[in-house]
Motif scaffolding. Sequence first.
Motif, PDB file in Angstrom:
ATOM      1  N   ALA A   1       0.831  -1.205   0.000  1.00 26.19           N
ATOM      2  CA  ALA A   1       0.000   0.000   0.000  1.00 26.19           C
ATOM      3  C   ALA A   1       0.866   1.255   0.000  1.00 26.19           C
ATOM      4  CB  ALA A   1      -0.900   0.002   1.222  1.00 26.19           C
ATOM      5  N   ALA A   2       0.343   2.296  -0.618  1.00 29.52           N
ATOM      6  CA  ALA A   2       1.038   3.586  -0.618  1.00 29.52           C
ATOM      7  C   ALA A   2       0.960   4.198   0.773  1.00 29.52           C
ATOM      8  CB  ALA A   2       0.412   4.525  -1.637  1.00 29.52           C
ATOM      9  N   THR A   3       2.043   4.833   1.194  1.00 26.36           N
ATOM     10  CA  THR A   3       2.077   5.508   2.495  1.00 26.36           C
ATOM     11  C   THR A   3       2.495   6.961   2.379  1.00 26.36           C
ATOM     12  OG1 THR A   3       4.351   4.786   2.888  1.00 26.36           O
ATOM     13  CG2 THR A   3       2.592   3.379   3.746  1.00 26.36           C
ATOM     14  N   ARG A   4       3.062   7.327   1.234  1.00 25.09           N
ATOM     15  CA  ARG A   4       3.592   8.676   1.028  1.00 25.09           C
ATOM     16  C   ARG A   4       2.952   9.288  -0.209  1.00 25.09           C
ATOM     17  NH1 ARG A   4       9.293   7.939   0.281  1.00 25.09           N
ATOM     18  NH2 ARG A   4       9.276   7.600   2.508  1.00 25.09           N
TER      19      ARG A   4
ATOM     20  N   ARG B   1      -3.366  13.857   5.174  1.00 28.14           N
ATOM     21  CA  ARG B   1      -2.868  13.740   6.553  1.00 28.14           C
ATOM     22  C   ARG B   1      -3.916  13.091   7.448  1.00 28.14           C
ATOM     23  NH1 ARG B   1       1.056  12.662   8.089  1.00 28.14           N
ATOM     24  NH2 ARG B   1       1.054  13.838  10.009  1.00 28.14           N
TER      25      ARG B   1
ATOM     26  N   GLY C   1      -3.758   9.505   7.208  1.00 30.47           N
ATOM     27  CA  GLY C   1      -2.525   8.899   7.685  1.00 30.47           C
ATOM     28  C   GLY C   1      -1.370   8.855   6.707  1.00 30.47           C
ATOM     29  N   PHE C   2      -1.494   9.524   5.576  1.00 28.24           N
ATOM     30  CA  PHE C   2      -0.391   9.556   4.618  1.00 28.24           C
ATOM     31  C   PHE C   2       0.721  10.489   5.085  1.00 28.24           C
ATOM     32  CE2 PHE C   2      -3.793   8.107   1.861  1.00 28.24           C
ATOM     33  CZ  PHE C   2      -3.154   7.190   1.034  1.00 28.24           C
ATOM     34  N   GLU C   3       1.951  10.116   4.770  1.00 29.73           N
ATOM     35  CA  GLU C   3       3.074  11.036   4.862  1.00 29.73           C
ATOM     36  C   GLU C   3       2.929  11.932   3.638  1.00 29.73           C
ATOM     37  OE1 GLU C   3       7.913  11.091   4.285  1.00 29.73           O
ATOM     38  OE2 GLU C   3       6.891   9.171   4.567  1.00 29.73           O
TER      39      GLU C   3
END
Length: 74
Positions: free
Chosen positions: A2-5, A25, A28-30
């Motif tokens: 999964a993408a996180t950024r 944000r 929860g994304f960077e």
Amino acid sequence: MAATRLFVGGLATDYCVLNTVRDARALGFEVVLLADAVAAVNVAPGDGPRALAEMLRLGARSLVFGHLPGGHCA
């Protein structure tokens, strides 16, 4: 995987970009704000700088796209 950024650029810093960063944000994304790939509308004087300050307060990091390896705007 999964993408996180999320890398964010675009128009307008004080509307679309700001709300994208807020949403990302909250999910929860960077968030990495591409500082040289955004521009403000500034309907009211100072809208752009206020939006930038808000995004940084929310935890976005600012990065100049042109400083990335191979980064350049056409």
